[in-house]
Structures are given as structure tokens and as C-alpha cells.
Enzyme design. Structure first.
Site, PDB file in Angstrom:
ATOM      1  N   GLU A  90     -17.860 -25.243  -0.084  1.00 27.53           N
ATOM      2  CA  GLU A  90     -18.241 -24.148   0.834  1.00 27.53           C
ATOM      3  C   GLU A  90     -18.347 -24.626   2.274  1.00 27.53           C
ATOM      4  O   GLU A  90     -19.067 -25.586   2.575  1.00 27.53           O
ATOM      5  CB  GLU A  90     -19.583 -23.545   0.376  1.00 27.53           C
ATOM      6  CG  GLU A  90     -19.977 -22.333   1.208  1.00 27.53           C
ATOM      7  CD  GLU A  90     -21.187 -21.583   0.666  1.00 27.53           C
ATOM      8  OE1 GLU A  90     -21.447 -21.656  -0.545  1.00 27.53           O
ATOM      9  OE2 GLU A  90     -21.862 -20.940   1.485  1.00 27.53           O
ATOM     10  N   LYS A 268     -30.342 -19.383  -3.224  1.00 30.29           N
ATOM     11  CA  LYS A 268     -28.938 -19.803  -3.362  1.00 30.29           C
ATOM     12  C   LYS A 268     -28.588 -20.735  -2.203  1.00 30.29           C
ATOM     13  O   LYS A 268     -27.912 -21.745  -2.367  1.00 30.29           O
ATOM     14  CB  LYS A 268     -28.018 -18.579  -3.394  1.00 30.29           C
ATOM     15  CG  LYS A 268     -26.561 -18.894  -3.719  1.00 30.29           C
ATOM     16  CD  LYS A 268     -25.726 -19.281  -2.513  1.00 30.29           C
ATOM     17  CE  LYS A 268     -24.280 -19.548  -2.894  1.00 30.29           C
ATOM     18  NZ  LYS A 268     -23.477 -20.039  -1.775  1.00 30.29           N
ATOM     19  N   ASP A 284     -26.348 -33.599 -13.115  1.00 30.29           N
ATOM     20  CA  ASP A 284     -26.056 -32.351 -13.815  1.00 30.29           C
ATOM     21  C   ASP A 284     -26.535 -31.155 -12.969  1.00 30.29           C
ATOM     22  O   ASP A 284     -27.728 -30.848 -12.929  1.00 30.29           O
ATOM     23  CB  ASP A 284     -26.788 -32.410 -15.173  1.00 30.29           C
ATOM     24  CG  ASP A 284     -26.564 -31.199 -16.038  1.00 30.29           C
ATOM     25  OD1 ASP A 284     -26.143 -30.154 -15.516  1.00 30.29           O
ATOM     26  OD2 ASP A 284     -26.831 -31.299 -17.243  1.00 30.29           O
ATOM     27  N   HIS A 382     -19.290 -19.713   9.742  1.00 30.73           N
ATOM     28  CA  HIS A 382     -18.389 -19.687   8.589  1.00 30.73           C
ATOM     29  C   HIS A 382     -16.942 -19.504   9.021  1.00 30.73           C
ATOM     30  O   HIS A 382     -16.040 -20.105   8.481  1.00 30.73           O
ATOM     31  CB  HIS A 382     -18.728 -18.474   7.716  1.00 30.73           C
ATOM     32  CG  HIS A 382     -19.520 -18.812   6.501  1.00 30.73           C
ATOM     33  ND1 HIS A 382     -19.147 -19.785   5.624  1.00 30.73           N
ATOM     34  CD2 HIS A 382     -20.663 -18.279   6.005  1.00 30.73           C
ATOM     35  CE1 HIS A 382     -20.023 -19.851   4.645  1.00 30.73           C
ATOM     36  NE2 HIS A 382     -20.958 -18.951   4.865  1.00 30.73           N
TER      37      HIS A 382
HETATM   38  C1  MEV Z   1     -24.572 -18.740   1.767  1.00 24.87           C
HETATM   39  O1  MEV Z   1     -23.917 -19.623   0.883  1.00 24.87           O
HETATM   40  C2  MEV Z   1     -26.065 -19.008   1.794  1.00 24.87           C
HETATM   41  C3  MEV Z   1     -26.890 -17.980   2.543  1.00 24.87           C
HETATM   42  O2  MEV Z   1     -26.597 -16.676   2.067  1.00 24.87           O
HETATM   43  C4  MEV Z   1     -28.344 -18.327   2.292  1.00 24.87           C
HETATM   44  C5  MEV Z   1     -29.332 -17.294   2.773  1.00 24.87           C
HETATM   45  O3  MEV Z   1     -28.986 -16.106   2.845  1.00 24.87           O
HETATM   46  O4  MEV Z   1     -30.491 -17.684   2.980  1.00 24.87           O
HETATM   47  C6  MEV Z   1     -26.580 -18.006   4.019  1.00 24.87           C
END
Ligand code: MEV
Length: 432
Positions: A90, A268, A284, A382
Site C-alpha cells: 500500500e 485498519k 504471522d 496517496h
Molecule cells: C488507509 O489504508 C488507512 C486509513 O483509512 C486509516 C484511517 O482512516 O484512520 C487512512
């Protein structure tokens, strides 16, 4: 509707597939899937993971999957300057850690602590009429249990690990009462799955004999809440753009704390960093992720793994706590040459030190996400790399990639059709 008789003569039943040489296996797959020679060649090349090692890690190997490793710079963990390898597909993840780490260097970077490398294995006891009595009978055997567990793994004991404690719970389930024994074991520098699973398997018949019940599952839990790593850091308000940015980040955190939909994405983002270092060191990732999410839900509401607050001086303080069952010996951590090389970059010789670095990266990652989301948004960062991907997908090569990516970002439309058109225009111009 009656099932149609298959006219497809292909079959996925390939007898003895696992016994074939890797390239013969690849040949069988190529025949099945009608692979082009170039695709076959692609799989045949295993990069810096030698075929013989890949084949010892998993079954039925035909090739490898390379993921980029990027280095997070600027990181200080417990006063130590460290370069952190992160394996991820990513974009922006590595850059985010670099930025977050830079902004807290003037307050000392990240400080960590660990609860110790304690893993838990569960032994399920069923068909038991008197579960409360069975529970007591198991607890009475603590020293026998210690002996059985430690005899299973004398090397671990020699290294200072081994049996630590037991917990026994009576669980009321849809299938009747069960007695669940938790074996708590210090697994030192190993992730510990093999050690605790073997102990649980060896101990189970004794538990059955002592209680008159029947033991069933014997397996570790990935909710490794006795193996928790903690990280904290302070970002001075003046280093992050002032009180306005700080308060915007706090509002973003409060949203996550109140709403599981947002908390999931918040976590995430934390796992972007945690999984990247976990993967780079051959650990893992699924075990870490399962443990993290279960830990995030331990109050009954799925919540953020980090907590943020404003200090009396008006600065921003963040903390992260989560289970991190990471090892530096055994399994892929030892066998995978890239995992070993990543540990070498970080000069890590203790599993707990790896836990500290991973927790630190998780916290830094969350800071960066909150800051970006609360200010300019994440798309800007991004898009720079994404534009390069799109440029390559459109057929750009060499210097064309940067030129097309720049054009796409400037025009605000990062799309393959736009890239293709621009690439054609440039090439035409050069040809003229
Ligand atoms: C993207 O991989 C992760 C984010 O969505 C985390 C967040 O929203 O805190 C930018």
C-alpha cells in the site's frame, strides 16, 4: 433446476501434485490454466527467496509473491534510533510513519513497555456433570501441570521460559457446560504456537483422567492478552501545526471512540504499520490481526486501539496497547532470509524489542492517518504514487512514468484513459 453436466474436461484433482518437483508442479498448473510462456517464466523465478526454502515453508509451492519493503526513517524507540523495514503493497504507509516519527523526535520519539512474552493455550473439557468440582480438581494440580508442561520443552525452560500459571473457567455453552483450562506459558523469543500447542496436547489426557471428563480442543488463543505491548508518544502542538490541527485530530479520535464503523478504519490504519513490520520479519500477520481486533472489542464495543489526549501544556499525547505475539526464532522468522535481514537492519535480538518497535510503528501510523484525515485528507498523499501505478498501467516506461504521473496529479484526473491519451500524445510529439 437440474445441474448441467460439465463439458469442461479440466480437473483440479491432480494425483501426487505435492510429490512433484516445483517446476513440474508449475507445468501442471500451466497446462490446467493455459498459462503463457511468459507467465510460466514469471512463476519460475523466485527472487530472493530460494526455491528450496519456499518449499519448506508451505506445501505445493509453484512460485513466490514479492511485496516491496520500504524503510521507515526518523524513528526513535525507547531512546534508540532505528530504521524500520515495512513490507506492504500500500502506498503512503511507509511515508506516513516517516512523517509522524519526524514530528515527535523533539519530544524523544516513542516510549514502550511490554507485559512479557506470555502465551495462552486452551484445553476444552466436555461431557462433565460436575464442572465446578472439575475446575477445582484442575487448579489443585497446578504443580503437576507445571511439571508436565516443562518436561515437554526443557530447552524453553533452560532459556528462562516455560510454565507460568493456569486459569480455569466454567463456560455455559449451547452444548452444555465446559471447563476451559488456560495454560499460561513464557515462550521467550518464540511466537510460541508450537510450544504451547504441544504442551496442551501433552497435558490434555491428564486433565481427562483427573476430572473424568473428555478433553476436546487443545490450541493456543490468538487473543494473547498476557503478551501486550504498549507505546506512547508526545507531539508538541507547535510541531504539528498548532492547536487547530491538534483539536481537529482529537475530534477525529473522538469519532472513532464513539463509533465502531469509524473505529474499524482507525484500527485498519494502525494495522497498516503493524502488519507491515510483522510481515517483514516473517511473523504471522493473521495471528496479530485476530488478536488486535479481539482486543479492540474486549469491552463489548469495538473501539480504537489507540487513545489520544491533550496534555496540560496543550500538546498531543497518544498511546497504543495491543497483544503482539511476535517471535524472532522458529518458523519463517528464522527460515526466511529476508525476515532475518530485516531483523539485522533493526539489530533486534529479543522478541520483546520487536514487539516494542511494532507497537511504536502502529502508534506513528495512527498519528499520521489522524493528521492527514483531519487536515488535507489522505488522497493527496496517496495519489502521487497511485498516479505512477496508473502511468505504468497505461504503458509508460522509464522517464515517462514520472512525467505522466506528474501530468495526472496536476490535471487532477488520475485515470488510466487520461494517462494513455497523454502517453500517446507525447510519443507522437517525439516521433515527429
Ligand atoms: C488507509 O489504508 C488507512 C486509513 O483509512 C486509516 C484511517 O482512516 O484512520 C487512512
Amino acid at each position: 433446476m437440474a445441474a448441467k453436466k460439465s463439458t469442461n474436461r479440466k480437473t483440479s484433482r491432480i494425483a501426487g501434485f505435492h510429490k512433484l518437483e516445483r517446476l513440474a508442479r508449475l507445468e501442471a498448473v500451466a497446462k490446467f490454466a493455459g498459462l503463457k510462456a511468459a507467465t510460466k517464466k514469471h512463476f519460475a523465478e523466485t527472487g530472493n527467496l530460494p526455491s528450496e526454502i519456499a518449499e519448506r515453508l508451505i506445501e505445493n509451492v509453484i512460485g513466490t509473491m514479492n511485496v516491496p519493503i520500504g524503510i521507515a526513517t526518523n524513528v526513535i524507540v525507547d531512546g534508540r534510533e532505528i530504521l524500520v523495514p515495512m513490507a506492504t503493497e500500500e502506498s503512503s504507509v511507509v511515508a506516513a510513519v516517516c512523517n509522524a516519527a519526524k514530528q515527535c523526535r523533539n519530544s524523544g520519539g516513542v516510549t514502550t513497555s511490554n507485559s512479557g512474552p506470555l502465551m495462552i493455550a486452551q484445553i476444552q473439557l466436555i461431557d462433565i456433570a460436575d464442572p465446578e468440582t472439575a475446575r477445582q480438581k484442575i487448579l489443585e494440580r497446578k504443580s503437576d501441570i507445571a511439571g508436565i508442561c516443562n518436561a515437554t520443552d526443557p530447552l524453553l525452560v533452560e532459556l528462562g521460559g516455560g510454565f507460568e500459571d493456569i486459569e480455569v473457567r466454567v463456560l455455559q455453552t449451547a452444548g452444555g457446560p465446559m471447563v476451559i483450562t488456560h495454560l499460561i506459558v513464557d515462550t521467550r523469543d518464540a511466537m510460541g504456537a508450537n510450544a504451547v500447542n504441544t504442551m496442551a496436547e501433552n497435558l490434555a489426557p491428564h486433565i481427562a483422567k483427573w476430572t473424568g471428563g473428555r478433553t476436546h480442543l487443545r490450541i493456543l488463543t490468538n487473543l494473547a492478552d498476557r503478551r501486550v505491548a504498549r507505546a506512547r508518544a508526545l507531539w508538541k502542538a507547535k510541531s504539528i501545526g498548532g492547536a487547530k490541527v491538534r483539536d481537529a485530530m482529537m475530534a477525529a479520535y473522538h469519532f472513532a471512540a464513539a463509533d465502531p464503523y469509524r473505529a474499524t478504519t482507525h484500527n485498519k490504519g494502525i494495522m497498516n504499520g503493524i502488519s507491515a513490520v510483522t510481515l517483514a520479519t516473517g511473523n504471522d500477520t493473521r495471528a496479530i490481526e485476530a488478536g488486535a481486533h479481539a482486543f479492540a472489542a474486549r469491552s463489548g464495543q469495538y473501539s480504537p486501539l489507540t487513545r489520544w489526549e491533550v496534555t496540560k501544556d496543550g500538546d498531543l499525547a497518544g498511546v497504543l496497547e495491543l497483544p503482539l505475539a511476535l517471535g524472532i526464532v522458529g518458523g519463517a522468522t528464522r527460515a526466511h532470509p529476508t525476515a532475518q535481514a530485516c531483523l539485522e537492519i533493526m539489530d533486534i535480538n529479543k522478541a520483546e524489542d520487536l514487539q516494542s518497535v511494532v507497537a511504536a510503528v502502529g502508534l506513528l501510523q495512527n498519528f499520521a492517518a489522524l493528521k492527514a484525515l483531519a487536515t488535507v485528507g489522505v488522497q493527496k498523499g496517496h495519489m502521487a504514487l497511485h498516479a505512477q501505478n496508473i502511468a505504468m498501467m497505461a504503458g509508460a516506461v522509464g522517464a515517462e512514468i514520472d512525467a505522466i504521473a506528474k501530468f495526472l496529479t496536476k490535471s487532477g484526473t488520475v485515470r488510466q484513459d487520461v494517462a494513455e491519451k497523454e502517453l500517446a500524445r507525447r510519443r507522437n510529439k517525439i516521433a515527429k
